[in-house]
Design a protein around this motif. Structure first.
Motif, PDB file in Angstrom:
ATOM      1  N   LYS A  80      34.382  35.368  34.876  1.00 27.99           N
ATOM      2  CA  LYS A  80      35.024  34.464  35.835  1.00 27.99           C
ATOM      3  C   LYS A  80      36.431  35.108  36.074  1.00 27.99           C
ATOM      4  CE  LYS A  80      36.703  29.779  36.793  1.00 27.99           C
ATOM      5  NZ  LYS A  80      38.182  30.208  37.354  1.00 27.99           N
ATOM      6  N   GLN A  81      37.006  35.569  37.315  1.00 23.47           N
ATOM      7  CA  GLN A  81      38.068  35.921  37.634  1.00 23.47           C
ATOM      8  C   GLN A  81      39.119  34.849  37.969  1.00 23.47           C
ATOM      9  OE1 GLN A  81      38.785  39.134  40.697  1.00 23.47           O
ATOM     10  NE2 GLN A  81      39.820  37.170  42.133  1.00 23.47           N
ATOM     11  N   ASP A  82      40.265  34.716  37.219  1.00 22.92           N
ATOM     12  CA  ASP A  82      40.981  33.568  37.090  1.00 22.92           C
ATOM     13  C   ASP A  82      42.039  33.753  37.947  1.00 22.92           C
ATOM     14  OD1 ASP A  82      39.751  32.362  34.675  1.00 22.92           O
ATOM     15  OD2 ASP A  82      40.638  33.644  33.509  1.00 22.92           O
ATOM     16  N   PHE A  83      42.654  34.817  38.255  1.00 23.84           N
ATOM     17  CA  PHE A  83      43.596  34.881  39.379  1.00 23.84           C
ATOM     18  C   PHE A  83      43.510  36.467  39.855  1.00 23.84           C
ATOM     19  CE2 PHE A  83      46.106  35.482  35.762  1.00 23.84           C
ATOM     20  CZ  PHE A  83      47.004  36.427  36.108  1.00 23.84           C
ATOM     21  N   PRO A 131      27.192  41.646  44.984  1.00 26.31           N
ATOM     22  CA  PRO A 131      27.300  41.324  46.550  1.00 26.31           C
ATOM     23  C   PRO A 131      28.634  41.088  46.733  1.00 26.31           C
ATOM     24  CG  PRO A 131      26.143  39.642  45.576  1.00 26.31           C
ATOM     25  CD  PRO A 131      26.431  40.493  44.415  1.00 26.31           C
ATOM     26  N   ASP A 132      29.453  40.560  45.956  1.00 28.80           N
ATOM     27  CA  ASP A 132      30.837  39.909  46.366  1.00 28.80           C
ATOM     28  C   ASP A 132      31.798  40.955  47.046  1.00 28.80           C
ATOM     29  OD1 ASP A 132      29.887  37.820  44.873  1.00 28.80           O
ATOM     30  OD2 ASP A 132      31.605  37.892  43.355  1.00 28.80           O
ATOM     31  N   SER A 133      31.615  42.242  46.870  1.00 28.51           N
ATOM     32  CA  SER A 133      32.891  43.014  47.289  1.00 28.51           C
ATOM     33  C   SER A 133      31.812  44.453  47.939  1.00 28.51           C
ATOM     34  CB  SER A 133      33.674  43.641  46.290  1.00 28.51           C
ATOM     35  OG  SER A 133      34.325  44.690  46.807  1.00 28.51           O
ATOM     36  N   LEU A 134      32.191  44.983  49.063  1.00 29.70           N
ATOM     37  CA  LEU A 134      31.615  46.174  49.520  1.00 29.70           C
ATOM     38  C   LEU A 134      32.712  47.191  49.525  1.00 29.70           C
ATOM     39  CD1 LEU A 134      29.667  44.394  52.446  1.00 29.70           C
ATOM     40  CD2 LEU A 134      28.757  45.009  50.137  1.00 29.70           C
ATOM     41  N   GLY A 135      32.661  48.238  49.005  1.00 29.16           N
ATOM     42  CA  GLY A 135      33.479  49.425  49.091  1.00 29.16           C
ATOM     43  C   GLY A 135      32.951  50.656  48.636  1.00 29.16           C
ATOM     44  N   GLY A 136      33.765  51.739  48.643  1.00 27.28           N
ATOM     45  CA  GLY A 136      33.292  52.927  48.299  1.00 27.28           C
ATOM     46  C   GLY A 136      33.254  53.128  46.791  1.00 27.28           C
ATOM     47  N   ILE A 137      34.071  52.638  45.913  1.00 23.00           N
ATOM     48  CA  ILE A 137      33.721  52.537  44.457  1.00 23.00           C
ATOM     49  C   ILE A 137      32.507  51.888  44.123  1.00 23.00           C
ATOM     50  CG2 ILE A 137      34.820  51.950  42.155  1.00 23.00           C
ATOM     51  CD1 ILE A 137      37.328  52.499  43.342  1.00 23.00           C
ATOM     52  N   GLU A 138      32.229  50.616  44.665  1.00 16.86           N
ATOM     53  CA  GLU A 138      31.044  49.664  44.342  1.00 16.86           C
ATOM     54  C   GLU A 138      29.874  50.645  44.876  1.00 16.86           C
ATOM     55  OE1 GLU A 138      34.200  46.832  45.816  1.00 16.86           O
ATOM     56  OE2 GLU A 138      33.801  48.719  46.051  1.00 16.86           O
ATOM     57  N   LEU A 149      29.747  45.481  34.637  1.00 20.47           N
ATOM     58  CA  LEU A 149      30.516  44.228  34.248  1.00 20.47           C
ATOM     59  C   LEU A 149      31.512  44.247  35.374  1.00 20.47           C
ATOM     60  CD1 LEU A 149      31.196  41.736  32.860  1.00 20.47           C
ATOM     61  CD2 LEU A 149      32.327  43.420  31.210  1.00 20.47           C
ATOM     62  N   THR A 150      31.727  43.216  35.896  1.00 18.40           N
ATOM     63  CA  THR A 150      32.746  42.861  36.902  1.00 18.40           C
ATOM     64  C   THR A 150      33.313  41.578  36.734  1.00 18.40           C
ATOM     65  OG1 THR A 150      33.389  43.243  39.232  1.00 18.40           O
ATOM     66  CG2 THR A 150      31.134  42.328  38.802  1.00 18.40           C
ATOM     67  N   LEU A 151      34.331  41.328  37.846  1.00 14.81           N
ATOM     68  CA  LEU A 151      34.973  39.920  37.824  1.00 14.81           C
ATOM     69  C   LEU A 151      34.394  39.300  38.924  1.00 14.81           C
ATOM     70  CD1 LEU A 151      38.844  40.558  36.620  1.00 14.81           C
ATOM     71  CD2 LEU A 151      36.668  40.121  35.347  1.00 14.81           C
ATOM     72  N   SER A 152      34.250  38.126  39.023  1.00 19.73           N
ATOM     73  CA  SER A 152      33.860  37.315  40.061  1.00 19.73           C
ATOM     74  C   SER A 152      34.577  35.848  40.441  1.00 19.73           C
ATOM     75  CB  SER A 152      32.371  37.159  40.319  1.00 19.73           C
ATOM     76  OG  SER A 152      31.816  36.134  41.437  1.00 19.73           O
ATOM     77  N   LYS A 153      35.118  35.445  41.405  1.00 19.03           N
ATOM     78  CA  LYS A 153      35.275  34.081  41.610  1.00 19.03           C
ATOM     79  C   LYS A 153      34.366  33.145  41.596  1.00 19.03           C
ATOM     80  CE  LYS A 153      37.223  35.376  45.695  1.00 19.03           C
ATOM     81  NZ  LYS A 153      37.903  35.296  46.976  1.00 19.03           N
ATOM     82  N   ARG A 154      33.172  33.610  41.512  1.00 18.01           N
ATOM     83  CA  ARG A 154      31.983  32.667  41.450  1.00 18.01           C
ATOM     84  C   ARG A 154      31.920  32.190  39.988  1.00 18.01           C
ATOM     85  NH1 ARG A 154      27.460  35.018  42.218  1.00 18.01           N
ATOM     86  NH2 ARG A 154      28.156  37.144  42.040  1.00 18.01           N
TER      87      ARG A 154
END
Length: 377
Positions: A61-64, A12-19, A39-44
């Motif tokens: 975890k997304q580091d930057f 639910p972090d990102s909403l877009g066409g690829i998602e 599997l994806t990255l997340s700032k959470r």
């Protein structure tokens, strides 16, 4: 069979066409006995085995985040562990960091790459990335493009036609239920009559500044649903021009989107750059039987929308042409209705989730069979 999808962002972090494509595919393959994980990255931070709808998601975890690319140190280990458990790894391009993960973990599973878009904005970085990009493209087993238009106009895909097939993005009509009566009545009262609708993220390549400019000296009602980095700038542009006929609704729940798609007169989609590789919101309009307006940018938008068949196609970055197209539809409701009917028929023929899922499952099985044959030999 188990498939692992790997991409930089997901619900639910990102909403877009690829998602949305990943979700439609992960849900659709279940009827074929295939399970999908993401599997994806997340700032959470890191999570494991989180349910989304009827499939499983994992985050590292997304580091930057730099130049539209997420980076993570922990994802190397996470990807390696999850890929070991999968039969097929399904990559989604572009995400340059994904290429590094692929090579660093020595992924040996059969691989599919859905090529969503060329890299358009980061031209200097593309030159630096190009050697890794082509090494990655050469290494994957099969590439999928989402429209024949893109395979013709993409200089990257042109080099890999020998292992590229076309599987258009599909939508499941059942996942768009009829709108709630109260919500529909609310929007009917709020908007009062016919209106043009844009739905999507307010990003630089969506051409919404062109749509705002096109509304100069005309009183066509336009509804813009969505949020994004261009929102403040677009609102300021409309205010500076003194426009009262553009309604910025911001981000709203799907239930409101369903109601607006039901009620709108036409879906307008002014994307003017090749970063818009397909146009799922345009396809949603076709699914709802709405006449379409889009620009010719050599991508999937004009695979969905055929000029004077499902709607009108105009040159990109041309507010006058956009205004004229909108006025033409507005004053010719009979043609508009015919375009909408044709758009719905084209959706049913080419763009259903079942069609997309069937083709991907056949591809997965073919790659798996070839992999088994290679092991035996």
């Amino acid at each position: 069979m188990k498939v692992l999808h790997f991409y930089k962002a997901y619900y639910p972090d990102s909403l877009g066409g690829i998602e949305q494509l990943i979700c439609q595919l992960a849900e659709g393959v279940r009827t074929h006995g295939v399970s999908a994980e993401v599997l994806t990255l997340s700032k959470r931070g890191a999570t494991r085995n989180q349910p989304y709808a009827h499939h499983i998601t994992h985050t590292s975890k997304q580091d930057f985040y730099l130049a539209s690319t997420g980076f993570s140190l922990s994802v190397f280990k996470d990807f390696q562990e999850l890929a070991e458990q999968a039969d097929i790894v399904h990559y989604h391009f572009p995400w340059p960091f994904m290429d590094l993960v692929h090579f660093a973990t020595h992924c040996q599973k059969p691989t599919v790459l859905t090529y969503h878009s060329d890299i358009v904005k980061q031209k200097l970085l593309l030159q630096l990335y190009s050697p890794l990009l082509h090494r990655f493209m050469n290494s994957v087993d099969h590439i999928v493009a989402t429209s024949p238009n893109y395979t013709v106009t993409s200089p990257i895909l042109h080099r890999y036609q020998h292992k590229t097939s076309i599987i258009p993005i599909g939508l499941d009509r059942a996942s768009y239920p009829p709108s709630d009566r109260a919500r529909r009545e609310y929007w009917q009262q709020h908007l009062r009559g016919r209106f043009f609708l844009f739905v999507g993220a307010l990003r630089y390549y969506k051409g919404l500044h062109i749509l705002v400019e096109a509304m100069k000296d005309v009183d066509l009602p336009v509804v813009i649903m969505g949020a994004g980095p261009m929102e403040d700038e677009l609102r300021q542009q409309a205010d500076k021009m003194g426009l009262k006929n553009i309604h910025f609704l911001g981000r709203l729940p799907d239930e409101d989107k369903f109601a607006l798609l039901e009620l709108c007169f036409s879906v307008v989609f002014p994307s003017h750059l090749r970063s818009e590789a397909f146009g799922i919101s345009l396809l949603e309009g076709a699914m709802y039987g709405k006449p379409l307006i889009s620009s010719e940018i050599g991508t999937g938008t004009t695979y969905i929308n055929i000029h004077q068949e499902t709607g009108l196609v105009i040159p990109p970055s041309d507010p006058v042409a956009l205004r004229d197209a909108m006025l033409a539809l507005w004053h010719d409701p009979i043609s508009a209705q015919r375009y909408g009917q044709n758009a719905k028929q084209r959706y049913e023929k080419l763009f259903t989730a079942d069609l997309m899922t069937d083709q991907y499952v056949k591809l997965y099985r073919s790659l798996l069979d070839n992999s088994h044959d290679a092991v035996k030999s």
